[in-house]
Design a protein around this motif. Structure first.
Motif, PDB file in Angstrom:
ATOM      1  N   GLY A 192       0.804  -1.220   0.000  1.00 45.18           N
ATOM      2  CA  GLY A 192       0.000   0.000   0.000  1.00 45.18           C
ATOM      3  C   GLY A 192       0.835   1.268   0.000  1.00 45.18           C
ATOM      4  O   GLY A 192       0.474   2.253  -0.627  1.00 45.18           O
ATOM      5  N   LYS A 193       1.948   1.276   0.686  1.00 42.20           N
ATOM      6  CA  LYS A 193       2.864   2.410   0.701  1.00 42.20           C
ATOM      7  C   LYS A 193       4.244   1.893   1.115  1.00 42.20           C
ATOM      8  O   LYS A 193       4.376   0.851   1.753  1.00 42.20           O
ATOM      9  CB  LYS A 193       2.397   3.491   1.669  1.00 42.20           C
ATOM     10  N   ILE A 194       5.252   2.684   0.735  1.00 45.88           N
ATOM     11  CA  ILE A 194       6.623   2.295   1.056  1.00 45.88           C
ATOM     12  C   ILE A 194       7.483   3.552   1.071  1.00 45.88           C
ATOM     13  O   ILE A 194       7.237   4.498   0.312  1.00 45.88           O
ATOM     14  CB  ILE A 194       7.158   1.268   0.035  1.00 45.88           C
ATOM     15  N   LYS A 221       6.119   9.095 -14.197  1.00 47.57           N
ATOM     16  CA  LYS A 221       5.767   9.628 -15.513  1.00 47.57           C
ATOM     17  C   LYS A 221       4.498   8.960 -16.048  1.00 47.57           C
ATOM     18  O   LYS A 221       3.690   9.609 -16.717  1.00 47.57           O
ATOM     19  CB  LYS A 221       6.934   9.404 -16.470  1.00 47.57           C
ATOM     20  N   MET A 222       4.333   7.676 -15.747  1.00 39.78           N
ATOM     21  CA  MET A 222       3.143   6.937 -16.206  1.00 39.78           C
ATOM     22  C   MET A 222       1.934   7.179 -15.308  1.00 39.78           C
ATOM     23  O   MET A 222       0.870   6.623 -15.541  1.00 39.78           O
ATOM     24  CB  MET A 222       3.465   5.436 -16.246  1.00 39.78           C
ATOM     25  N   LYS A 223       2.126   8.022 -14.257  1.00 43.77           N
ATOM     26  CA  LYS A 223       1.043   8.364 -13.324  1.00 43.77           C
ATOM     27  C   LYS A 223       0.484   7.117 -12.640  1.00 43.77           C
ATOM     28  O   LYS A 223      -0.724   6.954 -12.481  1.00 43.77           O
ATOM     29  CB  LYS A 223      -0.073   9.117 -14.043  1.00 43.77           C
ATOM     30  N   LYS A 224       1.418   6.240 -12.221  1.00 40.37           N
ATOM     31  CA  LYS A 224       1.029   5.042 -11.476  1.00 40.37           C
ATOM     32  C   LYS A 224       1.288   5.201  -9.979  1.00 40.37           C
ATOM     33  O   LYS A 224       0.674   4.495  -9.179  1.00 40.37           O
ATOM     34  CB  LYS A 224       1.808   3.826 -12.006  1.00 40.37           C
ATOM     35  N   ILE A 225       2.214   6.098  -9.600  1.00 38.53           N
ATOM     36  CA  ILE A 225       2.521   6.310  -8.188  1.00 38.53           C
ATOM     37  C   ILE A 225       2.605   7.809  -7.934  1.00 38.53           C
ATOM     38  O   ILE A 225       2.693   8.625  -8.861  1.00 38.53           O
ATOM     39  CB  ILE A 225       3.849   5.634  -7.792  1.00 38.53           C
ATOM     40  N   THR A 226       2.586   8.171  -6.672  1.00 36.08           N
ATOM     41  CA  THR A 226       2.741   9.561  -6.253  1.00 36.08           C
ATOM     42  C   THR A 226       3.700   9.613  -5.073  1.00 36.08           C
ATOM     43  O   THR A 226       3.874   8.613  -4.353  1.00 36.08           O
ATOM     44  CB  THR A 226       1.391  10.175  -5.864  1.00 36.08           C
ATOM     45  N   VAL A 227       4.317  10.774  -4.868  1.00 36.05           N
ATOM     46  CA  VAL A 227       5.277  10.966  -3.787  1.00 36.05           C
ATOM     47  C   VAL A 227       4.638  11.884  -2.759  1.00 36.05           C
ATOM     48  O   VAL A 227       4.189  12.991  -3.083  1.00 36.05           O
ATOM     49  CB  VAL A 227       6.587  11.577  -4.317  1.00 36.05           C
ATOM     50  N   ASP A 228       4.600  11.436  -1.503  1.00 28.53           N
ATOM     51  CA  ASP A 228       3.927  12.172  -0.432  1.00 28.53           C
ATOM     52  C   ASP A 228       4.970  12.702   0.551  1.00 28.53           C
ATOM     53  O   ASP A 228       5.657  11.932   1.222  1.00 28.53           O
ATOM     54  CB  ASP A 228       2.937  11.255   0.290  1.00 28.53           C
ATOM     55  N   TYR A 229       5.066  14.046   0.628  1.00 35.75           N
ATOM     56  CA  TYR A 229       5.952  14.694   1.592  1.00 35.75           C
ATOM     57  C   TYR A 229       5.202  15.214   2.806  1.00 35.75           C
ATOM     58  O   TYR A 229       5.819  15.662   3.767  1.00 35.75           O
ATOM     59  CB  TYR A 229       6.676  15.879   0.930  1.00 35.75           C
ATOM     60  N   ALA A 230       3.882  15.204   2.780  1.00 35.95           N
ATOM     61  CA  ALA A 230       3.073  15.919   3.783  1.00 35.95           C
ATOM     62  C   ALA A 230       3.266  15.367   5.185  1.00 35.95           C
ATOM     63  O   ALA A 230       3.471  16.120   6.144  1.00 35.95           O
ATOM     64  CB  ALA A 230       1.596  15.860   3.386  1.00 35.95           C
ATOM     65  N   ASN A 231       3.196  14.077   5.360  1.00 29.26           N
ATOM     66  CA  ASN A 231       3.241  13.456   6.687  1.00 29.26           C
ATOM     67  C   ASN A 231       4.586  12.811   6.976  1.00 29.26           C
ATOM     68  O   ASN A 231       4.669  11.804   7.667  1.00 29.26           O
ATOM     69  CB  ASN A 231       2.119  12.422   6.814  1.00 29.26           C
ATOM     70  N   SER A 233       8.614  13.876   8.088  1.00 29.55           N
ATOM     71  CA  SER A 233       9.535  14.936   8.496  1.00 29.55           C
ATOM     72  C   SER A 233      10.841  14.900   7.703  1.00 29.55           C
ATOM     73  O   SER A 233      11.540  15.897   7.615  1.00 29.55           O
ATOM     74  CB  SER A 233       9.849  14.829  10.000  1.00 29.55           C
ATOM     75  N   ASP A 234      11.194  13.759   7.140  1.00 30.21           N
ATOM     76  CA  ASP A 234      12.443  13.602   6.391  1.00 30.21           C
ATOM     77  C   ASP A 234      12.149  13.817   4.905  1.00 30.21           C
ATOM     78  O   ASP A 234      11.548  12.963   4.251  1.00 30.21           O
ATOM     79  CB  ASP A 234      13.026  12.206   6.631  1.00 30.21           C
ATOM     80  N   ILE A 235      12.597  14.990   4.362  1.00 33.67           N
ATOM     81  CA  ILE A 235      12.298  15.286   2.959  1.00 33.67           C
ATOM     82  C   ILE A 235      13.097  14.403   2.017  1.00 33.67           C
ATOM     83  O   ILE A 235      12.768  14.299   0.834  1.00 33.67           O
ATOM     84  CB  ILE A 235      12.573  16.774   2.648  1.00 33.67           C
ATOM     85  N   HIS A 236      14.171  13.798   2.515  1.00 29.30           N
ATOM     86  CA  HIS A 236      14.989  12.918   1.684  1.00 29.30           C
ATOM     87  C   HIS A 236      14.438  11.487   1.647  1.00 29.30           C
ATOM     88  O   HIS A 236      14.980  10.652   0.929  1.00 29.30           O
ATOM     89  CB  HIS A 236      16.426  12.889   2.190  1.00 29.30           C
ATOM     90  N   ASN A 237      13.407  11.206   2.415  1.00 35.19           N
ATOM     91  CA  ASN A 237      12.846   9.854   2.461  1.00 35.19           C
ATOM     92  C   ASN A 237      11.319   9.934   2.465  1.00 35.19           C
ATOM     93  O   ASN A 237      10.667   9.551   3.444  1.00 35.19           O
ATOM     94  CB  ASN A 237      13.359   9.124   3.705  1.00 35.19           C
ATOM     95  N   PRO A 238      10.704  10.416   1.363  1.00 34.72           N
ATOM     96  CA  PRO A 238       9.248  10.558   1.325  1.00 34.72           C
ATOM     97  C   PRO A 238       8.563   9.202   1.149  1.00 34.72           C
ATOM     98  O   PRO A 238       9.196   8.191   0.858  1.00 34.72           O
ATOM     99  CB  PRO A 238       9.020  11.456   0.104  1.00 34.72           C
ATOM    100  N   LYS A 239       7.221   9.221   1.274  1.00 34.33           N
ATOM    101  CA  LYS A 239       6.433   8.009   1.072  1.00 34.33           C
ATOM    102  C   LYS A 239       6.061   7.879  -0.408  1.00 34.33           C
ATOM    103  O   LYS A 239       5.741   8.857  -1.069  1.00 34.33           O
ATOM    104  CB  LYS A 239       5.152   8.048   1.911  1.00 34.33           C
ATOM    105  N   ILE A 240       6.122   6.654  -0.898  1.00 40.82           N
ATOM    106  CA  ILE A 240       5.715   6.346  -2.259  1.00 40.82           C
ATOM    107  C   ILE A 240       4.383   5.621  -2.177  1.00 40.82           C
ATOM    108  O   ILE A 240       4.272   4.569  -1.539  1.00 40.82           O
ATOM    109  CB  ILE A 240       6.760   5.474  -2.976  1.00 40.82           C
ATOM    110  N   LEU A 241       3.348   6.179  -2.822  1.00 42.37           N
ATOM    111  CA  LEU A 241       1.999   5.625  -2.753  1.00 42.37           C
ATOM    112  C   LEU A 241       1.521   5.258  -4.150  1.00 42.37           C
ATOM    113  O   LEU A 241       1.729   6.016  -5.104  1.00 42.37           O
ATOM    114  CB  LEU A 241       1.019   6.641  -2.138  1.00 42.37           C
ATOM    115  N   PRO A 242       0.862   4.111  -4.293  1.00 42.45           N
ATOM    116  CA  PRO A 242       0.307   3.749  -5.608  1.00 42.45           C
ATOM    117  C   PRO A 242      -1.010   4.486  -5.845  1.00 42.45           C
ATOM    118  O   PRO A 242      -1.772   4.746  -4.908  1.00 42.45           O
ATOM    119  CB  PRO A 242       0.098   2.240  -5.486  1.00 42.45           C
TER     120      PRO A 242
END
Length: 257
Positions: A192-194, A221-231, A233-242
């Protein structure tokens, strides 16, 4: 200084004549007695006219220059505050020094221009090689085979090394971006997220890390995942969500490997 009577040697141009006058009077080139040199210079020009020799404009220009310098040296010039009284002979002296150096260099080169005229070189002798003597009795099949083997070995040594010779030195690992896309997409659909850095867990080589990063960019680029910085604190390790979509077979084939 007492007027000197002498016979001038041949000269080329006004500066050459001026150097000869300085040498005949035995004066320092950096301290020229303009009055004496000017009188002798004008006398030479007068003799040239009497001998019907053509006087070029260069002689007249230098005569005018000497007259101007003489007049400046005779007329006192007041020294203004903060300024030094410049010697009116300075420019002429620099021209004479430069001309003297060029003349000395030309004389040196003139001495060396025919330095090889009296030198002769012997052509190399043609050496006749004795005719080869063939011992046909030694031309056995075994000797021919050994001669061919030596010739082939020598030819191989002269050839550049093959590409296979460098495989252990500059070889590189090939990693499939398509396979990385499938692997990351499967992990995201399962969990679900990583976290971004978790995508590179257990990766040991640079080619594999680069392929994993390119796979993430391909999925974005294919709009299959998104990068979440909101929740996070580490901007260098964001969440990857499908995203709520699927990876079709056509999209998979369109990924550059």
């Amino acid at each position: 200084m007492e007027q000197l009577n002498f016979k001038l040697e041949s000269f080329e141009g006004p500066l050459d004549l001026l150097l000869i006058l300085i040498k005949k009077n035995k004066v320092n080139i950096y301290d020229i007695p303009i009055s004496v040199i000017l009188d002798q210079y004008l006398e030479v020009m007068q003799n040239m006219q009497e001998m019907d020799l053509e006087i070029s404009s260069e002689f007249l220009v230098l005569a005018a220059t000497l007259l101007q310098i003489k007049s400046k040296m005779l007329l006192p010039k007041p020294i203004e505050e903060g300024e030094e009284n410049q010697d009116p002979r300075e420019e002429l002296i620099q021209r004479l020094v430069t001309y003297k150096k060029i003349k000395e260099a030309s004389e040196l080169l003139k001495e060396r221009q025919n330095i090889g005229a009296s030198m002769f070189f012997k052509a190399p002798d043609a050496i006749e090689r004795p005719p080869a003597e063939w011992n046909y009795a030694a031309l056995t099949p075994e000797n021919i085979r050994l001669a061919y083997q030596r010739a082939y070995t020598n030819m191989q040594r002269r050839q550049p090394p093959s590409k296979h010779s460098f495989e252990g030195i500059v070889g590189h690992e090939k990693v499939s971006i398509r396979q990385k896309v499938i692997g990351i997409w499967g992990r995201l659909k399962k969990r679900g997220k990583i976290l971004f850095l978790d995508l590179f867990h257990n990766i040991k080589t640079k080619p594999e890390a680069v392929a994993s990063f390119l796979a993430v960019l391909e999925l974005i680029k294919m709009k299959k995942i998104t990068v979440d910085y909101a929740n996070n604190s580490d901007i260098h390790n964001p969440k990857i969500l499908p995203l709520d979509t699927e990876l079709s077979e056509n999209e998979f084939e369109a990924i550059e490997n």
